[in-house]
Design an enzyme around this catalytic site. Structure first.
Site, PDB file in Angstrom:
ATOM      1  N   ASP A 179      30.610  59.782 -37.592  1.00  0.00           N
ATOM      2  CA  ASP A 179      30.289  58.693 -36.679  1.00  0.00           C
ATOM      3  C   ASP A 179      28.767  58.565 -36.651  1.00  0.00           C
ATOM      4  O   ASP A 179      28.058  59.202 -37.438  1.00  0.00           O
ATOM      5  CB  ASP A 179      30.864  58.947 -35.277  1.00  0.00           C
ATOM      6  CG  ASP A 179      31.339  57.659 -34.614  1.00  0.00           C
ATOM      7  OD1 ASP A 179      30.492  56.767 -34.398  1.00  0.00           O
ATOM      8  OD2 ASP A 179      32.530  57.535 -34.307  1.00  0.00           O
ATOM      9  N   HIS A 253      30.074  52.382 -37.417  1.00  0.00           N
ATOM     10  CA  HIS A 253      29.972  53.786 -36.984  1.00  0.00           C
ATOM     11  C   HIS A 253      29.412  54.681 -38.097  1.00  0.00           C
ATOM     12  O   HIS A 253      29.789  55.856 -38.185  1.00  0.00           O
ATOM     13  CB  HIS A 253      31.336  54.302 -36.523  1.00  0.00           C
ATOM     14  CG  HIS A 253      31.785  53.729 -35.211  1.00  0.00           C
ATOM     15  ND1 HIS A 253      31.339  54.202 -33.998  1.00  0.00           N
ATOM     16  CD2 HIS A 253      32.644  52.713 -34.929  1.00  0.00           C
ATOM     17  CE1 HIS A 253      31.911  53.511 -33.023  1.00  0.00           C
ATOM     18  NE2 HIS A 253      32.686  52.593 -33.554  1.00  0.00           N
ATOM     19  N   GLU A 330      35.049  48.398 -34.420  1.00  0.00           N
ATOM     20  CA  GLU A 330      33.742  48.108 -33.823  1.00  0.00           C
ATOM     21  C   GLU A 330      32.637  47.929 -34.871  1.00  0.00           C
ATOM     22  O   GLU A 330      31.533  48.457 -34.735  1.00  0.00           O
ATOM     23  CB  GLU A 330      33.361  49.201 -32.826  1.00  0.00           C
ATOM     24  CG  GLU A 330      34.331  49.306 -31.658  1.00  0.00           C
ATOM     25  CD  GLU A 330      34.049  50.453 -30.714  1.00  0.00           C
ATOM     26  OE1 GLU A 330      34.579  50.426 -29.582  1.00  0.00           O
ATOM     27  OE2 GLU A 330      33.324  51.392 -31.097  1.00  0.00           O
ATOM     28  N   ASP A 424      39.401  61.576 -22.764  1.00  0.00           N
ATOM     29  CA  ASP A 424      38.011  61.639 -22.310  1.00  0.00           C
ATOM     30  C   ASP A 424      37.820  60.819 -21.045  1.00  0.00           C
ATOM     31  O   ASP A 424      36.756  60.861 -20.434  1.00  0.00           O
ATOM     32  CB  ASP A 424      37.063  61.153 -23.403  1.00  0.00           C
ATOM     33  CG  ASP A 424      37.513  59.822 -23.998  1.00  0.00           C
ATOM     34  OD1 ASP A 424      38.650  59.766 -24.492  1.00  0.00           O
ATOM     35  OD2 ASP A 424      36.742  58.852 -23.967  1.00  0.00           O
ATOM     36  N   THR A 473      34.038  62.542 -27.518  1.00  0.00           N
ATOM     37  CA  THR A 473      33.289  63.649 -26.917  1.00  0.00           C
ATOM     38  C   THR A 473      31.851  63.318 -26.501  1.00  0.00           C
ATOM     39  O   THR A 473      31.016  64.210 -26.399  1.00  0.00           O
ATOM     40  CB  THR A 473      33.272  64.860 -27.877  1.00  0.00           C
ATOM     41  OG1 THR A 473      32.666  64.479 -29.117  1.00  0.00           O
ATOM     42  CG2 THR A 473      34.680  65.379 -28.119  1.00  0.00           C
TER      43      THR A 473
END
Length: 620
Positions: A179, A253, A330, A424, A473
């Protein structure tokens, strides 16, 4: 045994504290007493599943083959008759003289995990009630995704997570390896992916206030997995019947890859660094966004496809699982739209817009993936337009998109954050919950989620491969926080993925089964979230009298402490022992606050109940 518990479950005869709940349990007479002297007899004395079970028992047991010893109680593990069972299914029969497991392959492993849970939750050590269990999973894909890009987790920590997954019959570990914040997989043909892309400058948190990399600052925060470490983790997972789905997130990403090889993006910007969690995009209320930094691969550049061919080749050679996840979500396209060379390419290839250009990229990448004898999985955005059915979609948006994807002929895996499967997210609406990435996703939401949407036909439901929970995370920097965000929600996921709706019962799960497992976590020192005394965290009652009774005790030995003066309670305050009637004087308000404290000293968040007798109008 890490997950063993001495909690005396008086109701085990009626309902064993198993998670996930088997499809069918028939209770029978008597008990089997399992001791260190119990004979274990198996068709195959070298069965990995049997060896793993014996190791978990943490006591010496010799595995034998051959005929039964008529006078000795035994555990018999056989594949005879297993050909009639469903995929991954098993039959477990407990009588006073024998425990018999009929199963093969993964079914044998899961049947032994069920037996292990029965032993761990027995009212008396080694005493297992008589029963017949007929069981097989609802879905073949029962997944958990861990993002190791935003924060890196060690090989040992990954293995601990795999152990926990196996105990609860989850069988797919989705490994989000790349990422903007780090590239975590060694690719030998592109060494800078890990020498540069795996490292960023250290920062305390991910937020809009986080400082971007400064001139001369040394990137020391990060890490990566060597290919040998990956092979080791794959072997470890395979022994637990877990397959690993690797994710290489492209074309968006990709900031970590671009920091290592700037020629992969349209702008060729050599100043791009691995993101340390600082802001590089502006998000708008409608879900759209604007990027300040180019983090997308160039879909018109031959070098990009050479890069992907070599990288995916190494990924495919490492991971036995037949799928590779390529992300696809995205992707910011404005840098493409502003670039004259890209616009000329689109005109020459009759590509109408940037969305179609991404589809062009995905088609070329899909050919690369297929050439490696793998199949592609991608996020929802890839299903847009006229993409074909050779791509499996990991659906994070829910029902509407799922129906459209299935009707295009695409198989799907459901992981919708809005249905409680983004772990998350906070576990309640309370501001006492630790920092999280999005909304709230309490355990009950993951438990009550039904992936087989009512609007789908029986034939369409066959396209649902299974379910997965995701752990992004940004706000999970260490394993203690990871445990807190996973537990107990992961247990709810396990039952949603394994157990048919006809066998699920949230009251049984919450009041009978879950307390036993939380007690085991408590004893093992795990950093699970302690459920609160009430099923709400902050509420107001307009009343002059309140009966404080029957607060929820989430595990045996836990105690509820409370205050009536608006001060946060501790273990030095009132302890709940019996019902309390609270009289609220006219014109006054009393604030009841509660906290649960476990035998190991772990604490729940504080619940707040305002008892209002002021006559004020209810808040709107």
């Amino acid at each position: 045994m890490l997950y063993s518990s001495s909690y005396n479950v008086a109701a085990q005869q009626a309902s064993p504290a198993l998670i996930p709940m088997p499809q069918q349990i028939t209770m029978t007479a008597g008990h089997f007493l399992f001791t260190a002297k119990t004979v274990i007899r198996a068709d195959d004395a070298k069965s990995p599943a049997v060896a793993y079970f014996v190791k978990q028992l943490n006591s010496p047991h010799k595995i034998i083959t051959g005929k039964a010893a008529a006078t000795k109680p035994e555990l018999l593990i056989t594949s005879t008759g297993a050909e009639l069972l469903p995929e991954e299914g098993y039959r477990l029969t407990v009588t006073p003289a024998r425990i018999t497991l009929v199963a093969k392959n993964a079914g044998q492993f899961y049947g032994l995990q069920t037996l292990l849970q029965l032993l761990n939750t027995a009212p008396e050590k080694g005493s297992v009630a008589g029963m017949i269990i007929e069981d097989a999973p609802r879905f073949g894909y029962r997944g958990l995704m861990l993002d190791v890009s935003r924060h890196f987790f060690t090989v040992a920590q990954i293995k601990d997570l795999l152990d926990l997954m196996a105990y609860y019959k989850l069988n797919r570990f989705h490994w989000h390896l790349t990422d903007d914040q780090g590239w975590r997989l060694e690719i030998k043909s592109y060494p800078k992916l890990t020498s540069v892309g795996a490292w960023r400058v250290p920062r305390i948190e991910f937020s809009g206030n986080t400082l971007p990399p400064q001139p001369g600052e040394v990137p020391t925060d990060g890490g990566f997995y060597t290919q040998e470490q990956v092979r080791d983790i794959i072997r470890y997972a395979a022994a637990r019947h877990i397959e690993i789905l690797p994710e290489i997130d492209v074309p968006g990403h990709s900031m970590a890859a671009i920091a290592a090889y700037p020629e992969l993006c349209v702008t060729k910007d050599t100043s791009i660094k691995v993101s340390p969690g600082s802001s590089f995009a502006k998000w708008f209320p409608n879900g759209s966004f604007e990027m300040y930094v180019d983090n997308s691969l160039d879909p018109t550049e031959d070098k990009v496809y050479t890069f992907l061919d070599k990288a995916m080749g190494e990924v495919a050679a490492l991971f036995p699982y037949p799928y590779i996840h390529i992300g696809g979500d995205e992707c910011y396209k404005a840098f493409w739209e502003k670039d004259p060379r890209v616009q000329a390419f689109m005109k020459a290839h009759q590509i109408k817009d940037a969305h179609a250009l991404q589809s062009y990229f995905i088609r070329k990448l899909n050919k690369i993936v297929l050439s490696k004898h793998k199949k592609m999985i991608a996020w929802d955005e890839v299903a847009a337009g006229d993409m074909n059915d050779s791509i499996t979609i990991m659906n994070r948006f829910g029902e509407k998109g799922a129906a459209e994807q299935i009707r295009k002929g695409m198989h799907i895996i459901l992981a919708p954050g809005g249905n409680g499967l983004y772990f998350d997210y906070a576990q309640s609406t309370s501001d006492q919950e630790p920092s999280s990435h999005g909304g709230d996703a309490p355990a009950w939401k993951a438990y009550q989620y039904n992936p087989e949407y009512a609007g789908l036909s029986a034939e369409e439901r066959k396209f649902i491969m299974g379910v997965e929970a995701c752990v992004w995370t940004e706000n999970i920097p260490a394993v203690a926080k990871l445990q807190y965000m996973l537990l107990p929600r992961m247990l709810a996921l396990a039952e949603t993925a394994w157990t048919d709706t006809t066998a699920k019962d949230y009251t049984r799960f919450e009041e009978r089964a879950l307390p036993v497992h939380l007690a085991a976590f408590d004893k093992a020192g795990m950093n699970y979230r302690v459920p609160t005394a009430f099923n709400y965290t902050d509420t107001t009652f307009r009343t002059d009298t309140f009966r404080f009774e029957e607060p929820q005790l989430p595990l045996p030995g836990a105690r509820v402490y409370y205050t009536l003066n608006n001060r946060p309670p501790g273990d030095y305050d009132h302890v709940y022992t019996n019902p309390v009637t609270i009289i609220v004087p006219k014109g006054k308000a009393i604030t009841l606050k509660t906290i649960v404290i476990t035998p190991a000293g772990r604490r729940s968040i504080v619940t707040r109940t305002v008892l209002d007798n002021t006559g004020a109008a209810p808040e709107k």
